[in-house]
Scaffold this active site. Structure first.
Site, PDB file in Angstrom:
ATOM      1  N   GLY A  28       0.788  -1.214   0.000  1.00 25.92           N
ATOM      2  CA  GLY A  28       0.000   0.000   0.000  1.00 25.92           C
ATOM      3  C   GLY A  28       0.819   1.261   0.000  1.00 25.92           C
ATOM      4  O   GLY A  28       0.345   2.314  -0.423  1.00 25.92           O
ATOM      5  N   VAL A  32       8.706  -3.425  -3.312  1.00 30.57           N
ATOM      6  CA  VAL A  32       9.964  -4.015  -2.863  1.00 30.57           C
ATOM      7  C   VAL A  32      10.630  -4.719  -4.039  1.00 30.57           C
ATOM      8  O   VAL A  32       9.991  -5.482  -4.771  1.00 30.57           O
ATOM      9  CB  VAL A  32       9.729  -5.014  -1.716  1.00 30.57           C
ATOM     10  CG1 VAL A  32      11.060  -5.603  -1.244  1.00 30.57           C
ATOM     11  CG2 VAL A  32       9.024  -4.325  -0.551  1.00 30.57           C
ATOM     12  N   ASP A 144       0.950  -3.993  11.957  1.00 34.91           N
ATOM     13  CA  ASP A 144       0.575  -4.633  10.698  1.00 34.91           C
ATOM     14  C   ASP A 144       1.131  -6.050  10.649  1.00 34.91           C
ATOM     15  O   ASP A 144       1.743  -6.460   9.668  1.00 34.91           O
ATOM     16  CB  ASP A 144       1.082  -3.814   9.512  1.00 34.91           C
ATOM     17  CG  ASP A 144       0.343  -4.179   8.219  1.00 34.91           C
ATOM     18  OD1 ASP A 144      -0.756  -4.768   8.304  1.00 34.91           O
ATOM     19  OD2 ASP A 144       0.873  -3.884   7.131  1.00 34.91           O
TER      20      ASP A 144
END
Length: 654
Positions: A28, A32, A144
């Site tokens: 979001g 990577v 998260d």
């Protein structure tokens, strides 16, 4: 279409150092890549924030979040965490370099296997909580925790990644935009309800993770992300055994405690949760630990698209979304660079619509909005969430750094000092009120700084009996070790001769003190001095510190000046400084002469010789033909005392 055309960063050299080689994931906030560090010649994971977030001035908060990730993660060192190497900006790109973990993530593992064995799921949960515990000890929450952020290296060891949404606990209150970022399937109820989160929110996410690994499904599902979030807020977690009936009650209880809706019902942090996980595992038998549930019916592998980012209508498992705090509106999925963050601020002004009313009506509405906005701002900063600040953890910081941290949050800091046996002098112990407390902005707070270990002076114990010395040391708070003993000719047995550390020395209050006690005079064997001269005997006895008493007697057994008897006798057991008596000869015994006048010479001679005296005859008439008859005189005279062996002259009349 080739991957290079889809993603223009492939092949690019970032910051003159990192060559982008492969894209591995998109989230979001960032994408990577695998990149090659030309300076250190190694592969790294390169995380690049989406450019539309960095470039859009209204999204400055996301840029600061991204940079805060580097600072937060860099503070953490734990074998169960992905290491952060570097952070920087190259033109319009904000990037972060991290350890590259060659393997798969937990989402891929669960997708391939369907479910995991109970023991394996508990072991992964154990590793994740162990890593989180290190973060929680430094006042950081992850916010998260999800399968996508649990990486499994080539040996299968879990590593926790992506502290992108993590904040210091002191900063985690609610977002200024009224929105929160997170993965809806794993968000704690309090985070959804009001945006507040502490370490217990990570514990909740780990409970969901454990549930999903064993059952193969998430506990709450709904048609929309908001529906899932609402169920987390309003429904208790279903028992895993409702899906997998053979699961033991210990497993159900563990999940229930970790996922309690009320944060007060959960473990305080990951370290406390880790204790519960290990305890539950010890109560479950090996066959159950090795058992794995059947995958849910209809479960199919998740297909991951490595092409361009797309916006999905519903949030798939593991996606990060922007969710309105308090469930006050719709949520949009943030799946990549093309996704939009919804602005669900209830005070936001809608676009002006065509209006044919007069200008005064528009002015009145605008004035009303200004007043309401001012009142809202006053409420927020005076009595609302903005009026309070969470006390941060300052433990292990220097006094100056801790003071600066607290003052930067608006607290009025006073300093108090306390002794501490562990924390070094000048380092912060904590605060009063304690960390995590919510205080009004500008409140007074006390910073407690260590003075180091308390110092005490060793009391005077030399010359005391052991019991008295122990009492004195105990009153001063010193622990006492086992005593040592030394012989002493001068200090009575049981008396303190010395201490280590020495009396009068100032040391830590918990320094162990050892006492050296007198064992009295040393034992010896009494020497033999019979036959020695008086002076030689005294020298021999005094060499062993014996106290000598001399008695004198006349005896025929020893010449004058020679020791003829001792007590105690030679060879007896004794101790130094004890008394020894010796008897010294004063010569032969004395004999008192009687008057032998008018006795016959023969009789007088027999009697004198019987007394041990020698007899010398002397004639009064020197004619040679005369014979002794009667004693007419003697030398020495009668009454004289002579030593035995002396000579007496008898004068006789011939």
């Amino acid at each position: 279409m080739s991957e290079t055309l889809i993603d223009p960063l492939l092949g690019r050299l970032i910051d003159g150092r990192y060559e982008v080689r492969e894209r591995v994931a998109a989230g979001g906030m960032a994408t990577v890549y695998v990149a090659f560090d030309k300076r250190l010649e190694r592969d790294v994971a390169l995380k690049i924030m989406h450019q539309h977030l960095a470039a859009d001035a209204s999204e400055a908060d996301f840029v600061s979040r991204f940079r805060r990730e580097a600072k937060s993660a860099a503070r953490l060192t734990h074998p169960g965490m992905v290491r952060v190497y570097d952070q920087g900006v190259d033109g319009d790109l904000s990037y972060l370099t991290m350890e590259y973990v060659d393997g798969e993530n937990l989402r891929e593992r669960v997708t391939q296997e369907g479910t995991l064995a109970v023991g394996e799921a508990l072991a992964i949960t154990d590793a994740v909580l162990d890593a989180l515990a290190a973060a929680h000890r430094q006042g950081l929450v992850h916010r998260d925790v999800k399968p996508e952020n649990v990486l499994l290296d080539e040996s299968g060891r879990p590593k926790l990644a992506d502290f992108g949404l993590a904040r210091a606990v002191t900063e985690v209150t609610s977002t200024s935009t009224g929105m929160l970022l997170g993965t809806v399937a794993y968000l704690a109820p309090e985070l959804v309800a009001d945006g507040d989160a502490d370490a217990r929110a990570d514990v909740y996410s780990c409970g969901i993770l454990l549930y999903e690994m064993v059952t193969g499904r998430q506990p709450f599902t709904a048609e929309t992300a908001l529906g899932v979030a609402s169920r987390h807020v309003h429904e208790d977690m279903p028992a895993p055994s409702a899906t997998v009936p053979w699961l033991p009650v210990e497993f159900d209880e563990l999940v229930a405690v970790m996922t309690a809706r009320d944060p007060q019902g959960r473990p305080a942090d990951a370290a406390a949760a880790l204790v519960l996980v290990r305890h539950a595992r010890s109560l479950i038998d090996d066959p159950t630990l090795d058992r794995r549930a059947e995958p849910p019916s209809g479960a199919v592998p998740i297909v991951h698209d490595d092409g361009a980012t797309t916006v999905l209508s519903d949030a798939p498992s593991g996606s990060t979304i922007a969710l309105p705090i308090g469930l006050g509106g719709a949520a949009a999925l943030v799946a990549g660079g093309d996704a939009e963050i919804l602005d669900d601020d209830p005070d936001a002004i809608e676009p002006e619509r065509p209006n044919r009313r007069t200008g005064w009506w528009i002015g009145a509405v605008l004035a009303t909005l200004v007043v309401l906005g001012g009142l809202g701002l006053w409420w927020y900063t005076s009595i609302g969430p903005g009026a309070y600040t969470t006390v941060p953890s300052v433990q292990s910081q220097t006094e100056a750094d801790a003071t600066a941290s607290l003052e930067a949050l608006g607290f009025v800091v006073t300093t108090d000092e306390e002794f501490d046996d562990v924390i070094a002098e000048g380092i912060a112990i904590g605060t009063d009120p304690q960390e995590q407390a919510r205080l009004l902005n500008g409140s007074d707070i006390t910073l407690i700084v260590s003075q180091g270990a308390r110092q005490e002076t060793i009391p005077e114990v030399v010359g005391l009996q052991e019991s008295e010395a122990l009492a004195a040391l105990g009153d001063a708070g010193f622990p006492v070790g086992d005593p040592t003993f030394e012989y002493s000719d001068t200090i009575p047995e049981g008396e303190v001769m010395a201490s280590t550390p020495a009396q009068g020395e100032t040391v830590r209050h918990d320094k162990e003190v050892s006492l050296e006690l007198s064992d009295g005079p040393a034992p010896i064997t009494i020497p033999d001095v019979v036959g020695s001269t008086e002076s030689a005997a005294i020298d021999a006895l005094e060499e062993d510190a014996l106290v000598v008493t001399v008695e004198r007697e006349r005896t025929p057994d020893a010449p004058k000046g020679e020791v003829f008897r001792q007590n105690p006798e030679a060879g007896a057991d004794g101790i130094r400084t004890q008394e020894v008596t010796i008897w010294v000869s004063d010569g032969p015994p004395l004999v008192e002469l009687s008057d032998y006048t008018f006795n016959t010479v023969e009789r007088a001679r027999d009697e004198l010789e019987g007394l041990g005296l020698n007899v010398n005859l002397e004639a009064d008439n020197p004619w040679p033909w005369t014979t002794p008859e009667f004693v007419v005189g003697q030398r020495p005279a009668a009454g004289t005392q002579l030593e035995v062996g002396s000579t007496v002259t008898l004068v006789y009349d011939s």
